[in-house]
Write a protein that holds these residues in place. Structure first.
Motif, PDB file in Angstrom:
ATOM      1  N   THR A  52       0.850  -1.206   0.000  1.00 19.62           N
ATOM      2  CA  THR A  52       0.000   0.000   0.000  1.00 19.62           C
ATOM      3  C   THR A  52       0.885   1.256   0.000  1.00 19.62           C
ATOM      4  OG1 THR A  52      -0.117  -0.025   2.394  1.00 19.62           O
ATOM      5  CG2 THR A  52      -1.894  -1.145   1.235  1.00 19.62           C
ATOM      6  N   ASN A  53       0.250   2.414   0.137  1.00 26.52           N
ATOM      7  CA  ASN A  53       1.004   3.668   0.150  1.00 26.52           C
ATOM      8  C   ASN A  53       1.719   3.916  -1.168  1.00 26.52           C
ATOM      9  OD1 ASN A  53       0.961   5.581   2.070  1.00 26.52           O
ATOM     10  ND2 ASN A  53       2.340   4.495   3.483  1.00 26.52           N
ATOM     11  N   VAL A  54       1.057   3.556  -2.270  1.00 23.32           N
ATOM     12  CA  VAL A  54       1.683   3.715  -3.591  1.00 23.32           C
ATOM     13  C   VAL A  54       0.791   4.554  -4.502  1.00 23.32           C
ATOM     14  CG1 VAL A  54       3.048   1.588  -3.567  1.00 23.32           C
ATOM     15  CG2 VAL A  54       0.661   1.492  -4.312  1.00 23.32           C
ATOM     16  N   SER A  55       1.425   5.244  -5.441  1.00 28.37           N
ATOM     17  CA  SER A  55       0.678   5.995  -6.439  1.00 28.37           C
ATOM     18  C   SER A  55       1.509   5.988  -7.720  1.00 28.37           C
ATOM     19  CB  SER A  55       0.453   7.438  -5.961  1.00 28.37           C
ATOM     20  OG  SER A  55       1.712   8.033  -5.715  1.00 28.37           O
ATOM     21  N   GLY A  56       0.958   6.553  -8.781  1.00 23.80           N
ATOM     22  CA  GLY A  56       1.675   6.515 -10.046  1.00 23.80           C
ATOM     23  C   GLY A  56       1.677   7.854 -10.760  1.00 23.80           C
ATOM     24  N   LEU A  57       2.760   8.099 -11.512  1.00 17.42           N
ATOM     25  CA  LEU A  57       2.840   9.297 -12.358  1.00 17.42           C
ATOM     26  C   LEU A  57       3.347   8.872 -13.730  1.00 17.42           C
ATOM     27  CD1 LEU A  57       4.505  11.920  -9.960  1.00 17.42           C
ATOM     28  CD2 LEU A  57       2.106  11.877 -10.712  1.00 17.42           C
ATOM     29  N   ASN A  58       2.879   9.576 -14.747  1.00 16.74           N
ATOM     30  CA  ASN A  58       3.312   9.264 -16.101  1.00 16.74           C
ATOM     31  C   ASN A  58       4.496  10.177 -16.449  1.00 16.74           C
ATOM     32  OD1 ASN A  58       3.475   9.241 -19.002  1.00 16.74           O
ATOM     33  ND2 ASN A  58       1.505   8.185 -18.940  1.00 16.74           N
ATOM     34  N   SER A  59       5.615   9.564 -16.825  1.00 20.31           N
ATOM     35  CA  SER A  59       6.815  10.385 -17.051  1.00 20.31           C
ATOM     36  C   SER A  59       6.664  11.296 -18.263  1.00 20.31           C
ATOM     37  CB  SER A  59       8.062   9.515 -17.173  1.00 20.31           C
ATOM     38  OG  SER A  59       7.856   8.511 -18.115  1.00 20.31           O
ATOM     39  N   LEU A  60       5.703  10.991 -19.152  1.00 20.10           N
ATOM     40  CA  LEU A  60       5.531  11.842 -20.330  1.00 20.10           C
ATOM     41  C   LEU A  60       4.539  12.978 -20.071  1.00 20.10           C
ATOM     42  CD1 LEU A  60       5.263   8.966 -22.961  1.00 20.10           C
ATOM     43  CD2 LEU A  60       7.299  10.278 -22.327  1.00 20.10           C
ATOM     44  N   ASN A  61       3.477  12.689 -19.271  1.00 17.20           N
ATOM     45  CA  ASN A  61       2.406  13.693 -19.096  1.00 17.20           C
ATOM     46  C   ASN A  61       2.437  14.437 -17.772  1.00 17.20           C
ATOM     47  OD1 ASN A  61       1.564  12.577 -21.479  1.00 17.20           O
ATOM     48  ND2 ASN A  61       0.110  11.196 -20.493  1.00 17.20           N
ATOM     49  N   ASP A  62       3.124  13.882 -16.779  1.00 16.48           N
ATOM     50  CA  ASP A  62       3.063  14.484 -15.439  1.00 16.48           C
ATOM     51  C   ASP A  62       4.423  15.063 -15.016  1.00 16.48           C
ATOM     52  OD1 ASP A  62       0.418  13.521 -15.136  1.00 16.48           O
ATOM     53  OD2 ASP A  62       1.171  11.580 -14.450  1.00 16.48           O
ATOM     54  N   GLU A  63       5.121  15.680 -15.951  1.00 12.31           N
ATOM     55  CA  GLU A  63       6.509  16.092 -15.696  1.00 12.31           C
ATOM     56  C   GLU A  63       6.662  16.915 -14.406  1.00 12.31           C
ATOM     57  OE1 GLU A  63       8.939  17.074 -19.182  1.00 12.31           O
ATOM     58  OE2 GLU A  63       9.800  18.685 -17.937  1.00 12.31           O
ATOM     59  N   GLU A  64       5.810  17.934 -14.242  1.00 13.26           N
ATOM     60  CA  GLU A  64       5.947  18.808 -13.059  1.00 13.26           C
ATOM     61  C   GLU A  64       5.769  18.026 -11.759  1.00 13.26           C
ATOM     62  OE1 GLU A  64       7.196  21.795 -12.878  1.00 13.26           O
ATOM     63  OE2 GLU A  64       7.421  21.667 -15.054  1.00 13.26           O
ATOM     64  N   LYS A  65       4.806  17.099 -11.768  1.00 14.79           N
ATOM     65  CA  LYS A  65       4.551  16.305 -10.559  1.00 14.79           C
ATOM     66  C   LYS A  65       5.710  15.352 -10.273  1.00 14.79           C
ATOM     67  CE  LYS A  65      -0.450  16.445 -10.664  1.00 14.79           C
ATOM     68  NZ  LYS A  65      -1.614  15.813 -11.246  1.00 14.79           N
TER      69      LYS A  65
END
Ligand SMILES: NC(=O)c1ccc[n+]([C@@H]2O[C@H](COP(=O)([O-])OP(=O)(O)OC[C@H]3O[C@@H](n4cnc5c(N)ncnc54)[C@H](O)[C@@H]3O)[C@@H](O)[C@H]2O)c1
Ligand SMILES: O=P(O)(O)OC[C@@H](O)[C@@H](O)[C@H](O)[C@H](O)CO
Length: 374
Positions: free
Chosen positions: A60-73
């Motif tokens: 648990t305690n996981v999330s995801g970001l897209n390296s192409l679309n979520d650059e700032e995050k």
């Protein structure tokens, strides 16, 4: 505590993510696979199953970001993370470096970057790519705060065929070794990491036993029409050849690092029994993926073969046979296998091999491989 992990694939979820969770990290996975990222954000959890047991872990305690679309995050997540890990494959390291460099350039706190890839000097390679993306001021800033220790990771995680795309089945065995000599900040307390001063014997022992043995089973297995590693090793001839090739790479390791011969043989036997695990179905096409990388001068076949010739002044007959089988590897779904086929069409097998392995056609290894080609 926060971590960022690049690559939410098999080893990312099934190994690194699981150990980070057990060590109380909140992990942000960065990937280009939209399905994986969406699922991670929807469920904020996934399951790691231990093959051959009823045991499983709910990560648990996981999330995801897209390296192409979520650059700032992603940049923001990097600035907040204590530990940044990768398991994207050696060829992808240059691609993630620009974004990692942006994040590290803005990071005010100390941190560690650890590449968990099957290669010698993986983090060092990533560091060089990151530094190519920093200006002089940022380089100084990053070198004061961020450590880049090399690492060796070992756990067999096959391609998954699960109903839930996040669930991952792994073998129970694992080893994660991290080199401390370049670390200037405090070492993170991650359960399962073994810290060592000098990684070289560990990474070479792992790469030139686990991955060399795996490559033997994959390339000879595929050549002989087998679909999985276990099936390949049920073929007595292939099992004997795996032992024989690991005898050659083992001879090199024993001579270079003074390993105890009997203990090393026990290590080889353990590795082969891991390959034979009846509860894992590992396709020869996963293990043989990327044949150009695997025929490279520093990788699992050519490097021990060259060292064998240098140290023993003899022909590495068995490694040479596997190299010849790797040159025959065909898979329409593998970009490197297609590229290799094209190279062979233009230059022949010997020409292609010399170019990939960066050796001259008069080299004794080429002569040894040629015998199997013919
Ligand atoms: N699977 C194993 O048994 C195992 C064991 C030890 C080490 N490794 C090493 O771990 C690494 C990953 O292997 P794997 O088996 O997990 O492969 P995988 O294909 O399952 O995972 C790689 C992940 O990286 C992602 N990726 C690709 N390009 C990316 C990018 N630009 N930015 C972010 N993510 C990107 C992919 O979408 C994928 O999810 C390799 O270096 C491999 O040698 C694998
Ligand atoms: O990941 P690769 O392509 O370098 O090699 C394929 C397998 O040999 C490898 O993934 C092993 O399963 C792993 O290295 C075991 O620790």
């Amino acid at each position: 505590m926060k971590a960022v992990h690049f690559g939410a694939g098999n080893i990312g979820r099934g190994f690194i993510g699981a150990l980070l969770f057990q060590s109380n990290y909140e992990t942000t996975f960065v990937d280009v696979n939209t399905e994986l990222i969406d699922e991670l954000n929807k469920k904020e959890a996934y399951r790691v199953e231990l093959a051959g047991t009823e045991d499983y872990m709910e990560v648990t305690n996981v999330s995801g970001l897209n390296s192409l679309n979520d650059e700032e995050k992603v940049i923001e997540a990097i600035t907040e993370a204590e530990v940044i890990t990768t398991a994207v494959g050696p060829n992808v390291l240059p691609m993630i470096a620009p974004l990692l460099a942006k994040g590290l350039g803005e990071k005010k706190s100390t941190g560690l970057v650890i590449a968990c890839e099957n290669m010698v000097g993986g983090t060092e390679t990533l560091k060089n790519h990151v530094y190519e993306n920093l200006d002089e001021e940022q380089k100084e800033w990053v070198s004061d705060r961020i450590s880049f220790p090399n690492a060796a990771v070992d756990r067999i995680v096959p391609n998954q065929n699960q109903e839930d795309p996040l669930t991952v089945m792994v073998e129970p065995y694992y080893e994660w070794v991290v080199e401390t000599s370049s670390v200037t900040s405090e070492l993170p307390d991650i359960k399962g990491i073994t810290y060592v001063d000098d990684l070289t014997p560990y990474i070479e022992r792992k790469l030139f036993t686990v991955n060399t043995g795996h490559a033997v089973a994959a390339y000879l297995g595929k050549y002989n029409g087998h679909h999985t590693i276990k099936e390949a090793l049920e073929d007595v001839k292939i099992k004997n050849k795996t032992q024989a090739a690991l005898g050659e790479s083992g001879g090199v390791l024993i001579e270079k690092y003074g390993f105890n011969t009997e203990k090393h043989q026990e290590y080889i036997d353990t590795i082969i029994s891991r390959f034979e695990n009846p509860d894992l179905s590992d396709e020869v096409t996963r293990v043989g993926r990327g044949p150009i990388r695997k025929l490279g001068p520093k990788d699992r076949l050519v490097r021990p073969a060259l060292e064998y010739i240098r140290l023993k002044n003899e022909e590495p007959v068995h490694l040479a046979e596997v190299i010849a089988a790797a040159l025959d590897y065909r898979n329409e779904d593998d970009a490197e296998a297609i590229e290799l086929e094209g190279m062979i069409r233009k230059k022949g097998k010997v020409g292609a091999f010399c170019e990939i392995a960066e050796i001259n056609e008069n080299h004794p290894l080429v002569k040894a491989v040629e015998k199997h080609i013919n």
